[in-house]
Design a protein around this motif. Structure first.
Motif, PDB file in Angstrom:
ATOM      1  N   ASP A 193       9.970   8.243   5.151  1.00 22.18           N
ATOM      2  CA  ASP A 193      11.461   7.806   4.692  1.00 22.18           C
ATOM      3  C   ASP A 193      12.432   8.680   5.134  1.00 22.18           C
ATOM      4  OD1 ASP A 193      13.457   6.422   3.132  1.00 22.18           O
ATOM      5  OD2 ASP A 193      13.018   7.485   1.294  1.00 22.18           O
ATOM      6  N   GLU A 223       1.962   6.485  -4.560  1.00 10.70           N
ATOM      7  CA  GLU A 223       2.863   7.321  -3.889  1.00 10.70           C
ATOM      8  C   GLU A 223       2.012   8.043  -2.840  1.00 10.70           C
ATOM      9  OE1 GLU A 223       6.938   9.554  -4.398  1.00 10.70           O
ATOM     10  OE2 GLU A 223       5.194  10.462  -5.285  1.00 10.70           O
ATOM     11  N   ARG A 233       7.941  11.281   2.258  1.00 11.29           N
ATOM     12  CA  ARG A 233       7.338   9.957   1.410  1.00 11.29           C
ATOM     13  C   ARG A 233       7.185   9.032   2.479  1.00 11.29           C
ATOM     14  NH1 ARG A 233      10.902   6.653  -2.958  1.00 11.29           N
ATOM     15  NH2 ARG A 233      12.265   6.426  -1.069  1.00 11.29           N
ATOM     16  N   TRP A 234       5.852   8.517   2.390  1.00  7.86           N
ATOM     17  CA  TRP A 234       5.527   7.638   3.361  1.00  7.86           C
ATOM     18  C   TRP A 234       5.960   5.971   2.684  1.00  7.86           C
ATOM     19  CZ3 TRP A 234       3.290   7.100   8.062  1.00  7.86           C
ATOM     20  CH2 TRP A 234       2.673   8.373   8.715  1.00  7.86           C
ATOM     21  N   GLY A 235       6.135   5.010   3.655  1.00  8.15           N
ATOM     22  CA  GLY A 235       6.515   3.802   3.163  1.00  8.15           C
ATOM     23  C   GLY A 235       6.367   2.880   4.257  1.00  8.15           C
ATOM     24  N   THR A 287       8.078  -1.790  -4.266  1.00  8.28           N
ATOM     25  CA  THR A 287       6.891  -1.044  -3.704  1.00  8.28           C
ATOM     26  C   THR A 287       5.978  -1.638  -2.748  1.00  8.28           C
ATOM     27  OG1 THR A 287       5.512  -1.153  -5.704  1.00  8.28           O
ATOM     28  CG2 THR A 287       7.143   0.704  -5.733  1.00  8.28           C
ATOM     29  N   ILE A 322      10.574   0.647   1.958  1.00  9.32           N
ATOM     30  CA  ILE A 322       9.775   0.507   0.823  1.00  9.32           C
ATOM     31  C   ILE A 322       8.874   1.498   0.528  1.00  9.32           C
ATOM     32  CG2 ILE A 322       8.727  -1.257  -0.710  1.00  9.32           C
ATOM     33  CD1 ILE A 322       9.849  -3.460   1.198  1.00  9.32           C
ATOM     34  N   PRO A 323       8.965   2.287  -0.515  1.00  7.41           N
ATOM     35  CA  PRO A 323       7.869   3.231  -0.786  1.00  7.41           C
ATOM     36  C   PRO A 323       6.439   2.514  -0.995  1.00  7.41           C
ATOM     37  CG  PRO A 323       9.388   3.280  -2.678  1.00  7.41           C
ATOM     38  CD  PRO A 323       9.688   2.249  -1.326  1.00  7.41           C
ATOM     39  N   LEU A 324       5.454   3.492  -0.649  1.00  6.84           N
ATOM     40  CA  LEU A 324       4.132   2.969  -0.984  1.00  6.84           C
ATOM     41  C   LEU A 324       3.880   3.420  -2.291  1.00  6.84           C
ATOM     42  CD1 LEU A 324       2.206   4.328   2.089  1.00  6.84           C
ATOM     43  CD2 LEU A 324       3.211   2.200   1.774  1.00  6.84           C
TER      44      LEU A 324
END
Length: 288
Positions: free
Chosen positions: A241, A259, A164-166, A180, A254-256
């Motif tokens: 992440d 998503e 997961r990108w953030g 987010t 903090i996640p994008l």
């Protein structure tokens, strides 16, 4: 160029002096100097300059150090994979980017070595570009890569998980308390981004355009050093992440939103002739 002499040169490069290298190699200093001189004459280049106390590698010397290490590593793994034919042994070389998916690989290797304890491991950390280059050269058997990656010329298995990108931010950032991160949130924020090929394309799709209008102040290939810059509030980092443990620090992930995730694959060179140990590892991966 003999492998023996290549090892002599790498020892000198490591020890910084011919006298110390001679002691390590159990050679006389004149004998070692003669071998190195003959190597330079054979290659037609100067590999190092002698100083008052230490040798200094030339540009050609640095090149030979880097390539020489790869050559000897490949020889060592090939030799290890050919001995002890009565049981599965030898070395498996695996490269990968920073991803929690390596834990899944770890579980596979744990069970594999329980059954075949003579198997040895060699791990290499780097982004997908680095890993694929070493697979192409035969230095690595397998690579764990985070998409987007061009995989047409490789065989691969997509693993049953995603990253997961953030955004990793400092506690002083106005974004620190957000749940987010949207594309609008990062329009003016100083950013560090991955220098992996095709990542820009994926992020541009998420942004609905391109990265040209963002305040990108730097790039990274592995996240740890980039996280140290975030700790000093130099910039925030667009990243995966779970790579950096932010608990008890002045950082948060903090996640994008929307998503953005990335699939993960284990890749290897097409038509590879694997050792028995690498074949056993691949069979385990295929059974996941």
């Amino acid at each position: 160029m003999e492998l023996r002499v290549l090892n002599y040169f790498l020892t000198v490069a490591r020890e910084k002096t011919i006298s110390q290298a001679a002691q390590v190699l159990h050679l006389s200093q004149p004998t070692l100097s003669k071998q190195l001189k003959e190597l330079e004459e054979e290659l037609g280049v100067t590999l190092f300059e002698r100083g008052n106390r230490f040798i200094t590698l030339t540009e050609d010397g640095v090149y030979l150090v880097n390539k020489g290490k790869e050559i000897l590593s490949l020889v060592d793994s090939t030799t290890a994979n050919l001995i002890k034919k009565d049981r599965i042994s030898g070395k498996i070389t695996i490269g990968g980017g920073e991803t929690l998916a390596f834990q899944l690989i770890g579980k596979v290797l744990y069970h594999l070595r329980e059954e075949h304890p003579d198997i040895q491991l060699e791990l290499y950390s780097g982004n997908a570009d680095d890993v694929l280059e070493k697979i192409d050269k035969g230095v690595l058997d397998f690579g764990l890569v985070i998409d987007p990656v061009e995989k047409q010329k490789y065989d691969f298995i997509q693993l049953p998980l995603v990253d997961r990108w953030g955004l990793m931010v400092h506690s002083a950032s106005p974004l620190f308390s957000k749940q987010t991160i949207s594309p609008k949130d990062i329009e003016t924020v100083p950013l560090l981004v991955s220098n992996q090929s095709f990542v820009d394309t994926q992020l541009a799709e998420w942004l609905g355009g391109n990265l040209d209008h963002l305040n990108v102040v730097g790039t990274y290939n592995l996240l740890y050093n980039a996280s140290l810059l975030v700790k000093e509030d130099v910039a925030s980092a667009l990243c995966i992440d779970g790579i950096i443990n932010t608990a008890g620090t002045n950082l948060t992930f903090i996640p994008l939103m929307p998503e953005l995730t990335a699939s993960i694959s284990i890749v290897w060179k097409k038509d590879s002739f694997f050792s028995r140990s690498a074949t056993a590892f691949l069979q385990c991966i295929q059974s996941i």
